[in-house]
Write an enzyme that holds these catalytic residues in place. Structure first.
Site, PDB file in Angstrom:
ATOM      1  N   ARG A  95      -2.134  -0.070 -10.339  1.00  0.00           N
ATOM      2  CA  ARG A  95      -1.027  -0.940 -10.791  1.00  0.00           C
ATOM      3  C   ARG A  95      -1.525  -2.357 -11.022  1.00  0.00           C
ATOM      4  O   ARG A  95      -2.613  -2.712 -10.558  1.00  0.00           O
ATOM      5  CB  ARG A  95       0.044  -1.036  -9.671  1.00  0.00           C
ATOM      6  N   GLY A 117       2.947   3.500   1.396  1.00  0.00           N
ATOM      7  CA  GLY A 117       3.556   3.620   2.723  1.00  0.00           C
ATOM      8  C   GLY A 117       4.091   5.008   2.990  1.00  0.00           C
ATOM      9  O   GLY A 117       4.351   5.391   4.126  1.00  0.00           O
ATOM     10  N   ARG A 118       4.299   5.750   1.922  1.00  0.00           N
ATOM     11  CA  ARG A 118       4.772   7.131   2.121  1.00  0.00           C
ATOM     12  C   ARG A 118       4.175   8.032   1.045  1.00  0.00           C
ATOM     13  O   ARG A 118       4.795   9.006   0.626  1.00  0.00           O
ATOM     14  CB  ARG A 118       6.288   7.208   2.123  1.00  0.00           C
ATOM     15  N   ASP A 159       7.703   5.473 -10.460  1.00  0.00           N
ATOM     16  CA  ASP A 159       8.561   5.045  -9.361  1.00  0.00           C
ATOM     17  C   ASP A 159      10.019   5.023  -9.785  1.00  0.00           C
ATOM     18  O   ASP A 159      10.624   3.971  -9.978  1.00  0.00           O
ATOM     19  CB  ASP A 159       8.125   3.684  -8.804  1.00  0.00           C
ATOM     20  N   GLY A 203       0.871  -1.175   0.000  1.00  0.00           N
ATOM     21  CA  GLY A 203       0.000   0.000   0.000  1.00  0.00           C
ATOM     22  C   GLY A 203       0.900   1.214   0.000  1.00  0.00           C
ATOM     23  O   GLY A 203       2.119   1.084   0.147  1.00  0.00           O
ATOM     24  N   LYS A 239       4.422  12.371  -2.308  1.00  0.00           N
ATOM     25  CA  LYS A 239       5.285  11.260  -1.914  1.00  0.00           C
ATOM     26  C   LYS A 239       6.252  11.783  -0.860  1.00  0.00           C
ATOM     27  O   LYS A 239       6.944  12.782  -1.104  1.00  0.00           O
ATOM     28  CB  LYS A 239       6.045  10.775  -3.160  1.00  0.00           C
ATOM     29  N   ASP A 290       3.992  -4.159  -8.285  1.00  0.00           N
ATOM     30  CA  ASP A 290       3.389  -2.959  -7.695  1.00  0.00           C
ATOM     31  C   ASP A 290       3.925  -1.682  -8.341  1.00  0.00           C
ATOM     32  O   ASP A 290       3.423  -0.599  -8.047  1.00  0.00           O
ATOM     33  CB  ASP A 290       3.596  -2.915  -6.173  1.00  0.00           C
ATOM     34  N   ASP A 296       9.284   5.039   7.757  1.00  0.00           N
ATOM     35  CA  ASP A 296       9.051   6.333   8.417  1.00  0.00           C
ATOM     36  C   ASP A 296       8.145   7.266   7.596  1.00  0.00           C
ATOM     37  O   ASP A 296       7.845   8.376   8.027  1.00  0.00           O
ATOM     38  CB  ASP A 296      10.396   7.013   8.738  1.00  0.00           C
ATOM     39  N   GLY A 297       7.754   6.838   6.396  1.00  0.00           N
ATOM     40  CA  GLY A 297       6.859   7.679   5.587  1.00  0.00           C
ATOM     41  C   GLY A 297       7.549   8.881   4.955  1.00  0.00           C
ATOM     42  O   GLY A 297       6.893   9.733   4.367  1.00  0.00           O
TER      43      GLY A 297
END
Ligand code: AMP
Ligand code: MG
Length: 464
Positions: free
Chosen positions: A171, A81-82, A249, A79, A101, A239, A113-114
């Site tokens: 995705r 995460g950041r 990404d 998912g 992001k 993903d 830690d995001g």
């Protein structure tokens, strides 16, 4: 007005996303802002302040999307995460996710830690900019915002937020998530994605098969474009594979200099799973996983999974045809066929390890580079062979960039910012990459590959 939001994803089942809040930032500073993208989105540049771009001032409640993915071959539930989607901006009938992001932790962060470092977000800004200008379908970057926190990775750096814009962030892995964790939603979700990205298929009686086929073709076009410019994505987990054929990404990605199908730079890709020359095979493998996630849709309808598998069987032919079309264009060959000449040229590239980008420019204009490799009899011979059927300048110029983001120049520009807070080399690089297909005498140094030893040592990283 800043954005014009109409966030359709929130109408989907609540298992598919979480409502989230961006972290507080005291003093968000706009480091880079993409005015051309702002225009394309029809946004008022004045209205998108640092407060808006860092998620401090919000029009609505942001969401983080749930997804899964095969990471280096292993299935994992993930998912954002950041990352957080501020909303779906609609302009001129086009819908775009506006995503932050590095804006803090979400329910999918696990032990992360995001956060994101400023160098990694500058890096993503630069690669997405370069890919867009190279004519490759990609996520785009609206801004990089530096935050007031420090982020610890290999070194400690200021934190940053990237404002990323995509047609959507859906995705292959989103389908894998829905199929495995919310199977009752698979049909409604698939209908949603078809309506959003492939509306021409809405009325087809073979809709799911056609949908699979359309995703496959969009992905093939994307990877063939990567091969055209020497791009190595670096982390082709399912993903990170967009349902709409958008490259995204930009983590451990790189551009290949010296031709080498085994070229791989990512620190964790020890076995070269995502090496330059493996990208085709991995795409096929990823499409098999995507197809599996659609399988439950084939049980009670008139469509059988065999039909989707039959489309998968076409992968090799489709890829091959697209690849040779692209290579013919790079060699300036106007007619069909000539596969043997393309193959012989590739053999020469493989054995010589010449610079991929510059070789096509040298073919087009002999004497452009002083590299002794181009003074050899073998190069002369291969050039003569190609010349018999190709070297059409107009074709070549559209397919062969003069400038790519050379790894050493990217690193040098990022280092200058991290060490001296100076973006001048970064901006100079962006300037050159703005027109990658136009020769510019003043910028010859941007065409030089680094010494081979640089690439041999060069390492890129994930989760930066
Ligand atoms: P990536 O390799 O960038 O595609 O990331 C893989 C997964 O790790 C994604 O689900 C990310 O959201 C998550 N992730 C990466 N870095 C962080 C971080 N610093 N904090 C939380 N999650 C992260
Ligand atoms: Mg990712």
């Amino acid at each position: 007005m800043a954005f014009s939001f109409d966030t359709s994803y929130k109408e989907l089942d609540a298992k598919l996303y979480s409502r989230v809040t961006p972290k507080d930032i005291d003093d968000p500073e706009i480091l880079l802002f993409n005015e051309a993208l702002c225009d394309d989105l029809g946004i008022d540049a004045e209205a998108v302040t640092g407060q808006v771009l860092s998620g401090q001032e919000r029009l609505e409640e942001p969401i983080a999307q749930a997804y899964a993915g095969h990471q280096y071959g292993s299935f994992t539930v993930l998912g954002d995460g950041r990352a957080m989607i501020l909303g779906e901006h609609v302009h001129d009938g086009n819908r775009s996710d506006i995503q932050l992001k590095g804006s803090g932790r979400t329910p999918y962060s696990g032990s992360g830690d995001g956060k994101a470092t400023v160098s990694s977000m500058l890096r993503e800004y630069l690669y997405s900019f370069a890919m867009h200008k190279l004519g490759i379908k990609t996520s785009r970057s609206l801004a990089v915002i530096e935050t007031d926190e420090s982020v610890k990775r290999r070194q400690t750096e200021p934190g940053a937020i990237l404002v990323r814009v995509m047609n959507s962030h859906i995705r292959y892995g989103t389908f894998q998530y829905v199929a495995s964790r919310a199977p009752d939603e698979l049909e409604a979700f698939t209908e949603y994605v078809i309506d959003r990205h492939y509306p021409q298929l809405t009325d087809s009686d073979r809709k799911y098969v056609e949908f699979f086929d359309a995703v496959m073709r969009a992905s093939v076009a994307m990877v063939v474009d990567w091969l055209r410019v020497g791009f190595i994505h670096g982390v082709m987990n399912t993903d990170n594979m967009s349902i709409d054929g958008e490259t995204f990404d930009y983590g451990p990605c790189a551009f290949m200099n010296y031709y080498d199908e085994d070229a791989v730079f990512s620190s964790i890709d020890k076995h070269g799973r995502y090496a330059f020359g493996n990208q085709r095979k991995i795409l096929q493998w990823n499409l098999e996983r995507f197809a599996e996630s659609l399988q439950p849709l084939c049980t009670d309808s008139s469509i059988t999974f065999d039909e989707i598998e039959a489309r998968l069987d076409d992968f090799d032919d489709i890829f091959e045809a697209e690849y040779y079309t692209m290579m013919r264009q790079k060699l300036g060959i106007p007619a069909d066929g000539a596969e043997e000449i393309v193959d012989e040229f590739l053999d020469w590239l493989r054995s010589s390890g010449a610079d991929y980008t510059n070789t096509f420019l040298e073919l087009e204009n002999p004497g452009t580079f002083e590299d002794p490799i181009y003074a050899t009899a073998e190069f002369e011979e291969i050039r003569e062979q190609v010349a018999q059927v190709g070297l059409d300048e107009d074709l070549m110029q559209q397919a062969n960039p003069r400038y790519i983001p050379r790894n050493h120049l990217v690193e040098d520009a990022l280092t200058q910012y991290v060490e001296d807070r100076d973006l001048s080399r970064f901006r100079a690089l962006l300037d050159v990459l703005q027109h990658p297909y136009e020769s510019n005498e003043a910028t010859a140094r941007f065409q030089q590959p680094p010494p081979e030893a640089f690439d041999a040592e060069y390492t890129t990283y994930c989760n930066t």
